[in-house]
Design an enzyme around this catalytic site. Structure first.
Site, PDB file in Angstrom:
ATOM      1  N   GLY A   1      -8.523   3.801  10.536  1.00 48.48           N
ATOM      2  CA  GLY A   1      -9.139   2.531  10.165  1.00 48.48           C
ATOM      3  C   GLY A   1      -8.996   2.137   8.716  1.00 48.48           C
ATOM      4  O   GLY A   1      -9.575   1.133   8.287  1.00 48.48           O
ATOM      5  N   THR A   2      -8.194   2.873   7.930  1.00 45.62           N
ATOM      6  CA  THR A   2      -8.101   2.559   6.496  1.00 45.62           C
ATOM      7  C   THR A   2      -7.560   1.155   6.238  1.00 45.62           C
ATOM      8  O   THR A   2      -8.081   0.427   5.401  1.00 45.62           O
ATOM      9  CB  THR A   2      -7.219   3.587   5.764  1.00 45.62           C
ATOM     10  OG1 THR A   2      -5.983   3.725   6.461  1.00 45.62           O
ATOM     11  CG2 THR A   2      -7.895   4.927   5.687  1.00 45.62           C
ATOM     12  N   GLY A   3      -6.486   0.775   6.952  1.00 43.56           N
ATOM     13  CA  GLY A   3      -5.879  -0.529   6.699  1.00 43.56           C
ATOM     14  C   GLY A   3      -6.803  -1.672   7.066  1.00 43.56           C
ATOM     15  O   GLY A   3      -6.937  -2.653   6.310  1.00 43.56           O
ATOM     16  N   CYS A   4      -7.447  -1.570   8.220  1.00 48.51           N
ATOM     17  CA  CYS A   4      -8.402  -2.600   8.647  1.00 48.51           C
ATOM     18  C   CYS A   4      -9.545  -2.703   7.647  1.00 48.51           C
ATOM     19  O   CYS A   4      -9.961  -3.802   7.256  1.00 48.51           O
ATOM     20  CB  CYS A   4      -8.970  -2.259  10.023  1.00 48.51           C
ATOM     21  SG  CYS A   4      -7.747  -2.042  11.326  1.00 48.51           S
TER      22      CYS A   4
ATOM     23  N   THR B   1      -8.750   9.572   8.619  1.00 47.87           N
ATOM     24  CA  THR B   1      -8.464   8.313   7.911  1.00 47.87           C
ATOM     25  C   THR B   1      -8.233   7.138   8.865  1.00 47.87           C
ATOM     26  O   THR B   1      -7.645   6.133   8.477  1.00 47.87           O
ATOM     27  CB  THR B   1      -7.221   8.488   7.023  1.00 47.87           C
ATOM     28  OG1 THR B   1      -6.115   8.915   7.853  1.00 47.87           O
ATOM     29  CG2 THR B   1      -7.462   9.516   5.932  1.00 47.87           C
TER      30      THR B   1
ATOM     31  N   LYS C   1       0.841  -1.201   0.000  1.00 47.75           N
ATOM     32  CA  LYS C   1       0.000   0.000   0.000  1.00 47.75           C
ATOM     33  C   LYS C   1       0.877   1.252   0.000  1.00 47.75           C
ATOM     34  O   LYS C   1       1.708   1.429   0.880  1.00 47.75           O
ATOM     35  CB  LYS C   1      -0.916  -0.016   1.220  1.00 47.75           C
ATOM     36  CG  LYS C   1      -1.855  -1.229   1.246  1.00 47.75           C
ATOM     37  CD  LYS C   1      -2.747  -1.260   2.460  1.00 47.75           C
ATOM     38  CE  LYS C   1      -1.969  -1.449   3.744  1.00 47.75           C
ATOM     39  NZ  LYS C   1      -2.853  -1.700   4.910  1.00 47.75           N
TER      40      LYS C   1
END
Length: 279
Positions: free
Chosen positions: A222-225, A220, A188
């Protein structure tokens, strides 16, 4: 903005919707972790289930405390769900300790379902969520179970030592991650400079460069989860990996654009944007 698809839910014939399991930590602020995963799964049409590995005291300002659960409790939650309800995909997040990493990896090793590993190392605010001594277990035990591994640039450096400063570095990073055994690596690039958020998905043979506009929104959390949970949901729905990741990126891009302030710090992405955007 591209509207990602939702997994079709069954008609009222008594059949169950697609079932997706998240194995991760709880975020008391509701923006990341178990809470973000379950919201994502529901938004995309799946039935979400959970194995909680740790409890955090967390808000928009950071993580004030974290307490991992015993391995026995994690194992019991997993078996309870998998042996009765069944799972069609699994997403892993915060695992905290080497013991929990090894416990979860052993549970996933024989599971006949795709696995998305989000190798969570630190929170959005820079708080550590994985013990340093657990890194080797992630490399040697957990990553080999992954259908897709989704490290961000800090996690790539933590796991492989590769520092990503350009798109060319993303290719090197992907090779290093794939060397630990996942079938696909998604590197990412959201933290790289530029007007686009560029991710590289590859299995070492195919390459897919996924580009999306970078939204000027600091909220932003929580984007990865959210991205990893969306990938798992699409895989559970029968999508092939490249299509699942593409649809998941469309979903998280919309969620970032709709992210909202909450508390005094960094607010969460909006997991309900897809429903609101189609009303």
């Amino acid at each position: 903005m591209v509207l990602p698809p939702r997994i079709p839910r069954p008609s009222h014939d008594g059949s169950a919707p697609v079932r997706v399991l998240t194995v991760a930590g709880s975020d008391s602020g509701g923006g990341a972790g178990i809470q973000a995963d379950l919201k994502t799964m529901l938004a995309l049409g799946a039935h979400g289930m959970s194995v909680i590995t740790a409890v955090t005291a967390q808000n928009s300002l950071g993580v004030q405390g974290a307490w991992e659960l015993p391995a026995e409790a994690v194992r019991a939650q997993f078996r309870s769900v998998a042996d009765d309800i069944g799972v069609q995909a699994v997403k892993t997040g915060m695992l905290a300790t080497a013991e929990l990493v090894e416990t979860v990896a052993a549970l996933l090793a024989d599971l006949p379902a795709p696995v998305v590993v989000d190798p969570v190392g630190v929170s959005k605010h820079g708080d550590p969520l994985l013990a340093t001594e657990a890194l080797d277990a992630v490399r040697t035990k957990l990553l080999p179970t992954a259908t897709v591994a989704t490290p961000n640039l800090d996690e790539v450096a933590q796991l492989t030592g590769v520092r990503v400063e350009s798109e060319n570095d993303q290719r090197r990073a992907a090779g290093a991650v794939l060397g630990h055994g996942p079938r696909w690596a998604l590197i990412k690039g959201g933290h790289l400079p530029g007007g686009e958020a560029v991710d590289l998905l590859t299995d070492g043979t195919e390459e897919h460069w996924l580009r999306a506009p970078r939204h000027d929104n600091r909220h932003t959390h929580g984007t990865g989860c959210t991205l990893a949970a969306a990938i798992a949901t699409y895989l559970a729905g029968g999508y092939e990996v490249p299509q699942a990741v593409t649809a998941a990126k469309d979903y998280v891009t919309g969620a970032i654009a709709a992210g909202f302030p909450l508390g005094a710090g960094i607010g969460p992405v909006d997991h309900g944007w897809l429903r609101e955007g189609t009303d």
